[in-house]
Motif scaffolding. Structure first.
Motif, PDB file in Angstrom:
ATOM      1  N   GLN A   1      -4.693   2.936  -5.241  1.00 58.87           N
ATOM      2  CA  GLN A   1      -6.150   3.038  -5.013  1.00 58.87           C
ATOM      3  C   GLN A   1      -6.707   4.450  -4.949  1.00 58.87           C
ATOM      4  O   GLN A   1      -7.887   4.633  -4.759  1.00 58.87           O
ATOM      5  CB  GLN A   1      -6.523   2.295  -3.721  1.00 58.87           C
ATOM      6  CG  GLN A   1      -6.227   3.006  -2.408  1.00 58.87           C
ATOM      7  CD  GLN A   1      -4.812   2.789  -1.902  1.00 58.87           C
ATOM      8  OE1 GLN A   1      -3.932   2.384  -2.649  1.00 58.87           O
ATOM      9  NE2 GLN A   1      -4.568   3.066  -0.629  1.00 58.87           N
TER      10      GLN A   1
ATOM     11  N   VAL B   1      -1.123  16.454  -0.397  1.00 57.62           N
ATOM     12  CA  VAL B   1      -2.493  16.618   0.085  1.00 57.62           C
ATOM     13  C   VAL B   1      -2.624  15.771   1.342  1.00 57.62           C
ATOM     14  O   VAL B   1      -2.456  14.558   1.283  1.00 57.62           O
ATOM     15  CB  VAL B   1      -3.529  16.153  -0.956  1.00 57.62           C
ATOM     16  CG1 VAL B   1      -4.914  16.019  -0.326  1.00 57.62           C
ATOM     17  CG2 VAL B   1      -3.588  17.130  -2.126  1.00 57.62           C
TER      18      VAL B   1
ATOM     19  N   SER C   1       0.847  -1.196   0.000  1.00 61.09           N
ATOM     20  CA  SER C   1       0.000   0.000   0.000  1.00 61.09           C
ATOM     21  C   SER C   1       0.884   1.248   0.000  1.00 61.09           C
ATOM     22  O   SER C   1       2.118   1.156  -0.087  1.00 61.09           O
ATOM     23  CB  SER C   1      -0.944  -0.028   1.196  1.00 61.09           C
ATOM     24  OG  SER C   1      -0.265   0.351   2.366  1.00 61.09           O
ATOM     25  N   GLY C   2       0.263   2.399   0.112  1.00 62.73           N
ATOM     26  CA  GLY C   2       1.002   3.659   0.091  1.00 62.73           C
ATOM     27  C   GLY C   2       2.053   3.754   1.187  1.00 62.73           C
ATOM     28  O   GLY C   2       3.113   4.359   0.999  1.00 62.73           O
ATOM     29  N   THR C   3       1.756   3.140   2.322  1.00 68.09           N
ATOM     30  CA  THR C   3       2.711   3.178   3.431  1.00 68.09           C
ATOM     31  C   THR C   3       4.017   2.482   3.046  1.00 68.09           C
ATOM     32  O   THR C   3       5.098   2.892   3.464  1.00 68.09           O
ATOM     33  CB  THR C   3       2.073   2.556   4.689  1.00 68.09           C
ATOM     34  OG1 THR C   3       0.810   3.204   4.907  1.00 68.09           O
ATOM     35  CG2 THR C   3       2.938   2.730   5.914  1.00 68.09           C
TER      36      THR C   3
ATOM     37  N   THR D   1       3.638  16.263   2.925  1.00 65.34           N
ATOM     38  CA  THR D   1       2.449  15.622   2.368  1.00 65.34           C
ATOM     39  C   THR D   1       1.797  16.615   1.416  1.00 65.34           C
ATOM     40  O   THR D   1       1.403  17.703   1.847  1.00 65.34           O
ATOM     41  CB  THR D   1       1.465  15.272   3.508  1.00 65.34           C
ATOM     42  OG1 THR D   1       2.205  14.674   4.579  1.00 65.34           O
ATOM     43  CG2 THR D   1       0.405  14.300   3.028  1.00 65.34           C
TER      44      THR D   1
ATOM     45  N   ARG E   1       2.843  10.151  10.711  1.00 71.53           N
ATOM     46  CA  ARG E   1       3.235   8.778  10.390  1.00 71.53           C
ATOM     47  C   ARG E   1       4.630   8.760   9.776  1.00 71.53           C
ATOM     48  O   ARG E   1       5.453   7.907  10.121  1.00 71.53           O
ATOM     49  CB  ARG E   1       2.235   8.152   9.403  1.00 71.53           C
ATOM     50  CG  ARG E   1       2.712   6.794   8.887  1.00 71.53           C
ATOM     51  CD  ARG E   1       1.688   6.095   8.015  1.00 71.53           C
ATOM     52  NE  ARG E   1       0.512   5.719   8.783  1.00 71.53           N
ATOM     53  CZ  ARG E   1      -0.508   4.995   8.309  1.00 71.53           C
ATOM     54  NH1 ARG E   1      -0.481   4.558   7.055  1.00 71.53           N
ATOM     55  NH2 ARG E   1      -1.544   4.696   9.051  1.00 71.53           N
TER      56      ARG E   1
ATOM     57  N   THR F   1      -4.617  13.800   3.697  1.00 69.08           N
ATOM     58  CA  THR F   1      -5.921  13.153   3.593  1.00 69.08           C
ATOM     59  C   THR F   1      -6.726  13.272   4.881  1.00 69.08           C
ATOM     60  O   THR F   1      -7.916  13.006   4.893  1.00 69.08           O
ATOM     61  CB  THR F   1      -5.696  11.679   3.226  1.00 69.08           C
ATOM     62  OG1 THR F   1      -4.590  11.644   2.342  1.00 69.08           O
ATOM     63  CG2 THR F   1      -6.881  11.067   2.557  1.00 69.08           C
TER      64      THR F   1
END
Ligand SMILES: *Cc1c(COP(=O)(O)O)cnc(C)c1O
Length: 389
Positions: free
Chosen positions: A190, A138, A63-65, A136, A93, A140
């Motif tokens: 995603q 954007v 995933s993005g992480t 970051t 994070r 979220t």
């Protein structure tokens, strides 16, 4: 009657039917000529979507992480100074993640809804030599957008590598990686890329690759180590197979379809379409007298929005009503303000019809919860923006 509400959260999003169709085909061997071609062309198309002609693309399962982890573990060595510019949940994070690799992290954060001043960032870079800066694009958790261009300039001026967490922005918000001097732009499948969850995507600049190649210590993450993955990416791009870990063949086929669609639309039109959809949604919020988390329109994202609940109405009441009326939305995420707002994703294959249907569902939900407003005010405001000029 269609039996499911629209999925209007900040990822996973509504996917294009052609992309979903690609996922449903029989899985092929990862060394089959057809798959090699898809993997190779997906890598080539990433450079065009990222606007990074000389960048090195990576496609990995995760995933993005994992994309965040990949950038950190390959570029950071024990004791390196890293400046984390945080606008919310994912900035925090990143700070935690970087510490695992021995980074000495300085956190520059802003209150929810605000973005740090460029002058403040420059002061910090002047005060101390940083190897790396992350921000970051954007956030979220707040729907706040940071302008990458001046940060890229600071990266060149102070010889600091710049990492842009673009999980909620790549292929939606304007990003010109090479022209703006951003060293790493990372995302996941995603969100605005428009492929079901499961791929971590990243493009690294030549400067980032040189930093990686001149490491003095081994990469502390076995799976994400670019020593394992660089030959995979280079080989597939040269249309030759190379094994390190089995690639997610179905997801990569779908990625190939989605990237083709993105390039067919064209990056400039895509940026414009997201800007129009973002401002239409914000206009709808204003029409409904709903406050928003971003302090002003200039710091508001186009890929998602974060309206506040009206006085006296809670998420537990409102969100199920909106869902019943046809749109699945997300609750708050920023710990400090979590229960005061909700989140609406409007990125990727989203259409004007989806947006208006979502605003309609929000109005229906608000009516059911007893909120006083002039019915249709949100839809009208959005319609006006979408159909101006
Ligand atoms: C979603 C998101 C992430 C995390 O991605 P996962 O795929 O959930 O691991 C990181 N950063 C930002 C900005 C995001 O929107």
């Amino acid at each position: 009657m269609k039996d499911r509400p629209l999925l209007m959260i900040p990822g996973p999003i509504e996917f294009d039917p052609e992309v979903i169709l690609a996922m449903g085909r029989p899985a092929t061997s990862h060394v089959a000529p057809g798959f090699i071609e898809q993997f190779g062309s997906a890598l080539e198309m990433m450079r065009e979507v990222w606007l990074a002609t000389s960048g090195q693309p990576f496609i990995m399962s995760g995933s993005g992480t994992l994309a965040m982890d990949m950038a950190a573990s390959n570029l950071v060595e024990e004791g390196d100074a890293v400046l984390v510019v945080s606008t919310g949940y994912f900035g925090e994070r990143y700070a935690e993640l970087l510490k695992r690799y021995g980074a000495v992290v300085t956190l520059l954060s802003s209150p929810p809804g605000e973005v740090p001043d460029v002058g403040e960032i420059e002061d910090e870079l002047q005060r101390k030599k940083y190897k790396l800066l992350t921000f970051t694009h954007v956030d979220t958790s707040t729907a706040v957008k940071v302008n990458p261009e001046p940060i890229g300039r600071l990266g060149l001026k102070y010889e600091t590598l710049i990492i842009l967490d673009g999980v909620c922005s790549v292929a939606g918000e304007e990003i010109r990686q090479e022209a703006w001097g951003i060293d790493v732009v990372l995302t996941a499948s995603q969100k605005a890329i428009g492929v079901p969850p499961g791929l971590a995507l990243l493009v690294a600049s030549q400067r980032a690759m040189e930093t990686f190649l001149s490491r003095k210590t081994p990469v502390r993450n076995y799976y994400a180590d670019w020593n394992n993955w660089l030959p995979v990416m280079e080989s597939y791009e040269a249309r030759k197979p190379y094994y390190f870990g089995t690639p997610a063949v179905s997801l990569i086929s779908a990625l190939c379809v989605s990237l083709s669609q993105i390039l067919e639309e064209g990056m400039e039109s895509r940026f414009r379409r997201h800007a129009a959809i973002g401002s239409a949604f914000r206009a709808a919020c204003k029409g409904l007298a709903l406050d928003q988390v971003p302090r002003s329109d200039t710091v508001a994202a186009n890929t998602l929005s974060a309206p506040k609940y009206p006085e006296g109405i809670s998420g537990a009441e409102l969100l199920p009503q909106i869902n019943k009326a046809g749109a699945t939305l997300a609750g708050g995420l920023h710990p400090a303000i979590k229960d005061s707002y909700f989140r609406v994703g409007h990125m990727g294959a989203v259409t004007q019809g989806d947006l208006l249907a979502t605003i309609g569902a929000i109005e229906t939900g608000l009516l059911k919860c007893g909120y006083h407003f002039s019915a249709g005010a949100g839809i009208n405001a959005a319609f006006k923006v979408l159909n101006s000029d």
